[in-house]
Design an enzyme around this catalytic site. Structure first.
Site, PDB file in Angstrom:
ATOM      1  N   VAL A  86     -38.944   9.765  36.873  1.00 23.94           N
ATOM      2  CA  VAL A  86     -38.447  10.618  37.951  1.00 23.94           C
ATOM      3  C   VAL A  86     -37.138  10.075  38.510  1.00 23.94           C
ATOM      4  O   VAL A  86     -36.898   8.885  38.436  1.00 23.94           O
ATOM      5  CB  VAL A  86     -39.492  10.709  39.085  1.00 23.94           C
ATOM      6  CG1 VAL A  86     -40.764  11.368  38.586  1.00 23.94           C
ATOM      7  CG2 VAL A  86     -39.808   9.362  39.726  1.00 23.94           C
ATOM      8  N   THR A  87     -36.340  10.969  39.096  1.00 24.37           N
ATOM      9  CA  THR A  87     -36.456  12.402  39.018  1.00 24.37           C
ATOM     10  C   THR A  87     -35.540  12.928  37.905  1.00 24.37           C
ATOM     11  O   THR A  87     -34.534  12.297  37.585  1.00 24.37           O
ATOM     12  CB  THR A  87     -36.071  13.104  40.353  1.00 24.37           C
ATOM     13  OG1 THR A  87     -34.689  12.829  40.637  1.00 24.37           O
ATOM     14  CG2 THR A  87     -36.931  12.605  41.501  1.00 24.37           C
TER      15      THR A  87
ATOM     16  N   CYS B 248     -32.281  10.090  38.524  1.00 27.12           N
ATOM     17  CA  CYS B 248     -32.288   8.842  37.758  1.00 27.12           C
ATOM     18  C   CYS B 248     -32.504   9.051  36.265  1.00 27.12           C
ATOM     19  O   CYS B 248     -31.981   8.291  35.447  1.00 27.12           O
ATOM     20  CB  CYS B 248     -33.308   7.876  38.352  1.00 27.12           C
ATOM     21  SG  CYS B 248     -32.773   7.298  39.974  1.00 27.12           S
TER      22      CYS B 248
ATOM     23  N   ASP C 208     -38.658   4.682  37.171  1.00 21.66           N
ATOM     24  CA  ASP C 208     -38.911   4.784  38.621  1.00 21.66           C
ATOM     25  C   ASP C 208     -40.208   5.505  39.001  1.00 21.66           C
ATOM     26  O   ASP C 208     -40.236   6.257  39.997  1.00 21.66           O
ATOM     27  CB  ASP C 208     -37.726   5.481  39.308  1.00 21.66           C
ATOM     28  CG  ASP C 208     -36.417   4.740  39.128  1.00 21.66           C
ATOM     29  OD1 ASP C 208     -36.413   3.675  38.495  1.00 21.66           O
ATOM     30  OD2 ASP C 208     -35.390   5.231  39.625  1.00 21.66           O
TER      31      ASP C 208
ATOM     32  N   LYS D 291     -33.387  -1.955  39.520  1.00 20.79           N
ATOM     33  CA  LYS D 291     -32.039  -1.380  39.513  1.00 20.79           C
ATOM     34  C   LYS D 291     -31.646  -0.933  40.914  1.00 20.79           C
ATOM     35  O   LYS D 291     -32.451  -0.303  41.613  1.00 20.79           O
ATOM     36  CB  LYS D 291     -31.959  -0.221  38.510  1.00 20.79           C
ATOM     37  CG  LYS D 291     -32.871   0.967  38.816  1.00 20.79           C
ATOM     38  CD  LYS D 291     -32.833   1.934  37.648  1.00 20.79           C
ATOM     39  CE  LYS D 291     -33.484   3.265  37.901  1.00 20.79           C
ATOM     40  NZ  LYS D 291     -32.989   4.072  38.999  1.00 20.79           N
TER      41      LYS D 291
ATOM     42  N   GLN E 183     -25.440  22.365  23.946  1.00 21.96           N
ATOM     43  CA  GLN E 183     -24.275  22.017  23.128  1.00 21.96           C
ATOM     44  C   GLN E 183     -24.654  21.094  21.973  1.00 21.96           C
ATOM     45  O   GLN E 183     -24.001  20.074  21.726  1.00 21.96           O
ATOM     46  CB  GLN E 183     -23.188  21.371  23.989  1.00 21.96           C
ATOM     47  CG  GLN E 183     -22.738  22.251  25.154  1.00 21.96           C
ATOM     48  CD  GLN E 183     -21.706  21.565  26.014  1.00 21.96           C
ATOM     49  OE1 GLN E 183     -20.543  21.460  25.606  1.00 21.96           O
ATOM     50  NE2 GLN E 183     -22.108  21.096  27.172  1.00 21.96           N
TER      51      GLN E 183
ATOM     52  N   LYS F 272     -28.873   4.673  40.529  1.00 20.59           N
ATOM     53  CA  LYS F 272     -29.629   5.743  39.891  1.00 20.59           C
ATOM     54  C   LYS F 272     -29.726   5.501  38.387  1.00 20.59           C
ATOM     55  O   LYS F 272     -30.769   5.733  37.786  1.00 20.59           O
ATOM     56  CB  LYS F 272     -28.966   7.103  40.176  1.00 20.59           C
ATOM     57  CG  LYS F 272     -28.777   7.412  41.666  1.00 20.59           C
ATOM     58  CD  LYS F 272     -30.057   7.340  42.449  1.00 20.59           C
ATOM     59  CE  LYS F 272     -29.852   7.713  43.911  1.00 20.59           C
ATOM     60  NZ  LYS F 272     -31.010   7.315  44.741  1.00 20.59           N
TER      61      LYS F 272
ATOM     62  N   GLU G 294     -36.245   1.654  41.151  1.00 14.63           N
ATOM     63  CA  GLU G 294     -35.050   1.715  42.010  1.00 14.63           C
ATOM     64  C   GLU G 294     -35.360   1.007  43.327  1.00 14.63           C
ATOM     65  O   GLU G 294     -36.417   1.256  43.929  1.00 14.63           O
ATOM     66  CB  GLU G 294     -34.659   3.172  42.298  1.00 14.63           C
ATOM     67  CG  GLU G 294     -33.424   3.269  43.192  1.00 14.63           C
ATOM     68  CD  GLU G 294     -33.002   4.712  43.496  1.00 14.63           C
ATOM     69  OE1 GLU G 294     -33.508   5.639  42.856  1.00 14.63           O
ATOM     70  OE2 GLU G 294     -32.171   4.869  44.408  1.00 14.63           O
TER      71      GLU G 294
END
Ligand code: C5J
Length: 224
Positions: A158-159, A163, A25, A130, A203, A133, A73
């Site tokens: 971005v961002t 997205c 995007d 798309k 993680q 997002k 987007e």
């Protein structure tokens, strides 16, 4: 053999033949004044610092003949694919589909919907339109990647917290390894930039890896 790319939480085992660059995007509507992002009250300069490193990386990826995919987007001109909830959310003064400085906001075919000139796609680089997002939702991205034998994604765009994060999570559930480049992604909010990247690499890399573009460029140059 390709060296490992330095990254967090541990080095990324780069397989060029199975890796695509995914640029999310980088559209005028998000990065230029007068577009959708600014209409929501955002400062587009927060995102523009990602342009130069992404361009440098894009050139290196093109030289190395890696798969490169761009996303945008946006919605159909009749807005038939725009969920009413997305249209109404936030009660903004300007909505998706309204006329603004670069044409109708976030509508396919309008100047603002297109990719910024600095990163404009060239022939052979698929552009995924798309409506959401995530880049996998209601698109043929998964099919294109699978048909090309892609298992790894180097992610820019971005961002960071919207997205980019949504797409990385979608990709993770579909079995792709994602390396997100912190200097090539941007948020309108510095704190979301930081936390959006931490969420990916925490993680043990629950959604993927976080690295920097110069490390990828260095590995590509060393392989020439
Ligand atoms: C947003 C995006 N932020 N590309 N879109 O609405 O992240």
């Amino acid at each position: 053999m390709m060296p490992l790319i330095p990254a967090e939480p541990y080095p990324f085992d780069f397989e060029p033949a199975a890796c695509a660059l995914l640029i999310i995007d980088m559209q005028r509507d998000f990065l230029e004044p007068g577009g959708f992002g600014e209409s929501l009250g955002n400062d587009v300069n927060q995102l523009r610092r990602a342009i130069a490193p992404t361009r440098h990386l894009l050139e290196a990826m093109r030289s190395a003949a890696l798969t490169i995919i761009h996303t945008r987007e946006g919605h159909r001109p009749d807005l038939a694919d725009l969920p009413p909830a997305k249209l109404k959310r936030g009660n903004p003064s300007l909505r998706i589909g309204d006329e603004a400085a670069m044409g109708r906001l976030l509508v396919r075919g309008e100047p603002g919907h297109d990719i910024i000139p600095e990163l404009y796609p060239i022939a052979g680089e698929p552009v995924i339109d798309k409506p959401g997002k995530g880049a996998f939702y209601a698109t043929d991205l998964d099919a294109i990647l699978k048909h090309r034998g892609i298992r790894q994604l180097i992610v820019c765009g971005v961002t960071t917290e919207v997205c980019v994060n949504t797409t990385v999570r979608e990709a993770n559930d579909r079995g792709f390894d994602c390396l997100v480049l912190e200097d090539c992604v941007g948020s309108y909010f510095p704190e979301f930039q930081e936390m959006g990247l931490k969420m990916i690499k925490a993680q043990g890399g629950i959604f993927g890896w976080v690295g920097r573009s110069e490390a990828v460029v260095a590995v590509l140059r060393a392989a020439r």
